[in-house]
Design a protein around this motif. Sequence first.
Motif, short mmCIF file in Angstrom:
data_model
loop_
_atom_site.label_atom_id
_atom_site.label_comp_id
_atom_site.label_asym_id
_atom_site.label_seq_id
_atom_site.Cartn_x
_atom_site.Cartn_y
_atom_site.Cartn_z
N GLU A 126 0.78 21.67 12.27
CA GLU A 126 0.39 20.70 11.26
C GLU A 126 1.51 20.45 10.26
OE1 GLU A 126 -1.54 17.79 9.54
OE2 GLU A 126 -2.31 18.85 11.31
N SER A 127 2.28 21.48 9.95
CA SER A 127 3.40 21.32 9.02
C SER A 127 4.46 20.39 9.60
CB SER A 127 4.02 22.68 8.70
OG SER A 127 4.48 23.32 9.88
N HIS A 128 4.68 20.46 10.92
CA HIS A 128 5.62 19.54 11.56
C HIS A 128 5.12 18.10 11.48
CE1 HIS A 128 6.81 23.18 14.25
NE2 HIS A 128 7.74 23.00 13.33
N ILE A 129 3.84 17.93 11.81
CA ILE A 129 3.26 16.58 11.87
C ILE A 129 3.27 15.91 10.50
CG2 ILE A 129 1.12 15.30 12.32
CD1 ILE A 129 0.53 17.38 14.52
N SER A 130 2.88 16.66 9.47
CA SER A 130 2.83 16.08 8.13
C SER A 130 4.22 15.71 7.63
CB SER A 130 2.16 17.05 7.15
OG SER A 130 2.90 18.26 7.05
N ARG A 131 5.21 16.45 8.05
CA ARG A 131 6.57 16.20 7.57
C ARG A 131 7.22 14.99 8.25
NH1 ARG A 131 11.45 20.73 7.60
NH2 ARG A 131 12.96 19.52 6.39
N THR A 132 6.80 14.69 9.47
CA THR A 132 7.48 13.64 10.24
C THR A 132 6.57 12.46 10.56
OG1 THR A 132 6.91 14.71 12.35
CG2 THR A 132 9.00 15.33 11.32
N LYS A 133 5.43 12.37 9.93
CA LYS A 133 4.49 11.27 10.20
C LYS A 133 5.14 9.93 9.88
CE LYS A 133 -0.17 9.61 9.11
NZ LYS A 133 -0.49 9.47 10.56
N PHE A 134 4.90 8.95 10.75
CA PHE A 134 5.45 7.61 10.57
C PHE A 134 4.29 6.64 10.34
CE2 PHE A 134 7.37 3.57 11.70
CZ PHE A 134 8.63 3.68 11.15
N THR A 135 4.40 5.83 9.29
CA THR A 135 3.31 4.93 8.91
C THR A 135 3.67 3.48 9.17
OG1 THR A 135 4.07 4.63 6.62
CG2 THR A 135 2.69 6.57 7.08
N ALA A 136 2.70 2.59 8.92
CA ALA A 136 2.86 1.16 9.22
C ALA A 136 3.56 0.40 8.10
CB ALA A 136 1.49 0.54 9.50
N GLN A 137 3.81 1.01 6.96
CA GLN A 137 4.37 0.28 5.82
C GLN A 137 5.70 -0.41 6.15
OE1 GLN A 137 7.18 1.05 3.71
NE2 GLN A 137 6.75 -0.76 2.44
N PRO A 138 6.64 0.25 6.85
CA PRO A 138 7.90 -0.44 7.18
C PRO A 138 7.70 -1.65 8.07
CG PRO A 138 8.14 1.94 7.43
CD PRO A 138 6.69 1.66 7.27
N ILE A 139 6.65 -1.65 8.88
CA ILE A 139 6.37 -2.80 9.75
C ILE A 139 6.02 -4.02 8.91
CG2 ILE A 139 4.92 -3.68 11.62
CD1 ILE A 139 4.44 -0.71 12.40
N SER A 140 5.19 -3.82 7.90
CA SER A 140 4.82 -4.92 7.01
C SER A 140 6.03 -5.47 6.28
CB SER A 140 3.77 -4.44 5.99
OG SER A 140 2.59 -4.03 6.65
N GLU A 141 6.95 -4.59 5.90
CA GLU A 141 8.15 -5.03 5.20
C GLU A 141 9.03 -5.89 6.11
OE1 GLU A 141 10.83 -3.18 1.70
OE2 GLU A 141 10.34 -1.84 3.36
N LEU A 142 9.16 -5.48 7.37
CA LEU A 142 9.92 -6.28 8.32
C LEU A 142 9.31 -7.68 8.46
CD1 LEU A 142 10.73 -3.84 11.28
CD2 LEU A 142 12.34 -4.81 9.66
N GLU A 143 8.00 -7.73 8.55
CA GLU A 143 7.32 -9.02 8.71
C GLU A 143 7.55 -9.92 7.50
OE1 GLU A 143 3.69 -7.40 11.59
OE2 GLU A 143 3.33 -7.71 9.44
N THR A 144 7.57 -9.34 6.33
CA THR A 144 7.85 -10.12 5.12
C THR A 144 9.25 -10.70 5.16
OG1 THR A 144 6.32 -8.80 3.79
CG2 THR A 144 8.02 -10.02 2.60
N TRP A 145 10.22 -9.88 5.56
CA TRP A 145 11.61 -10.36 5.65
C TRP A 145 11.74 -11.46 6.70
CZ3 TRP A 145 13.88 -4.72 5.86
CH2 TRP A 145 13.85 -4.17 4.56
N ILE A 146 11.08 -11.27 7.83
CA ILE A 146 11.12 -12.28 8.89
C ILE A 146 10.57 -13.61 8.39
CG2 ILE A 146 10.16 -12.95 11.13
CD1 ILE A 146 10.20 -9.95 11.88
N ASP A 147 9.43 -13.56 7.71
CA ASP A 147 8.80 -14.78 7.19
C ASP A 147 9.70 -15.48 6.18
OD1 ASP A 147 6.62 -14.26 8.78
OD2 ASP A 147 5.40 -13.38 7.18
N THR A 148 10.39 -14.70 5.36
CA THR A 148 11.29 -15.29 4.35
C THR A 148 12.45 -16.00 5.02
OG1 THR A 148 10.71 -13.57 2.74
CG2 THR A 148 12.76 -14.79 2.37
N PHE A 149 13.05 -15.39 6.03
CA PHE A 149 14.13 -16.04 6.78
C PHE A 149 13.63 -17.32 7.45
CE2 PHE A 149 16.27 -11.67 7.64
CZ PHE A 149 17.00 -11.78 6.47
N THR A 150 12.46 -17.22 8.07
CA THR A 150 11.94 -18.33 8.87
C THR A 150 11.68 -19.56 8.02
OG1 THR A 150 10.93 -16.74 10.40
CG2 THR A 150 10.11 -19.00 10.47
N GLU A 151 11.32 -19.36 6.76
CA GLU A 151 11.06 -20.49 5.87
C GLU A 151 12.30 -21.37 5.69
OE1 GLU A 151 9.61 -18.88 2.24
OE2 GLU A 151 7.62 -18.36 3.05
#
Length: 231
Positions: A126-151
Amino acid sequence: MASFIIKPAHVRCAVRTCRLISEHRTRNTLCLSRSYATEEDSRVPKIYTKTGDKGFSSTFTGERRPKEDHIFEALGNTDELSSAIGLAREFCLDKGHTFTYQLDKIQCILQDVGSNIATPQSSARESHISRTKFTAQPISELETWIDTFTEELPPLTNFILPSGGKGSAALHLARTVCRRAERSVAPIVRSGEADPDVAKFLNRLSDYLFTAARYAAMKEGNVETVYKRPE
């Protein structure tokens, strides 16, 4: 943001700390440090460890696996992707592009991607998993940047070839490496050994790199090469 290139402490530990202080064109966001010695050991550390000389390496969970294992294949592809993005970033800096801070942050996030891949869930505590967990937040940030470029970009009406200047072409090259990294990560995610958001991030990152390549070409006033069937 703190990122760790994961290897067990009894082998070696490399810590890479990435900070985004502000969305500037500064490069003070990346810091690399290696810790090999104990507090009592003041000797100059060596870059080589010899622990992989027999063709095996360690995951964060302490497993020894052959270097051709799918985990290390995915880690190698992710490392290559970060290097390709770093090269593209240098070309983009030369042209004064304002989005290079995004490339800085993406390189840091790729360290987190690597940490998650290097932590097979089947052997992780569990200590390994909690330390290296990857979440969806960076995905949303990429989508925001993509949308800004596309405009700002003109509609895409034809297939385009990697072109548009050095920065644009280098971003296209990074995109193809990203696709390879995604393909190598997909079976690891399907087997439940890595977080699903890792694969989603790489999938979205290739879209980002494609869009950023077009954006760089546009800002530099370069014409992208359009596909034409050879006669």
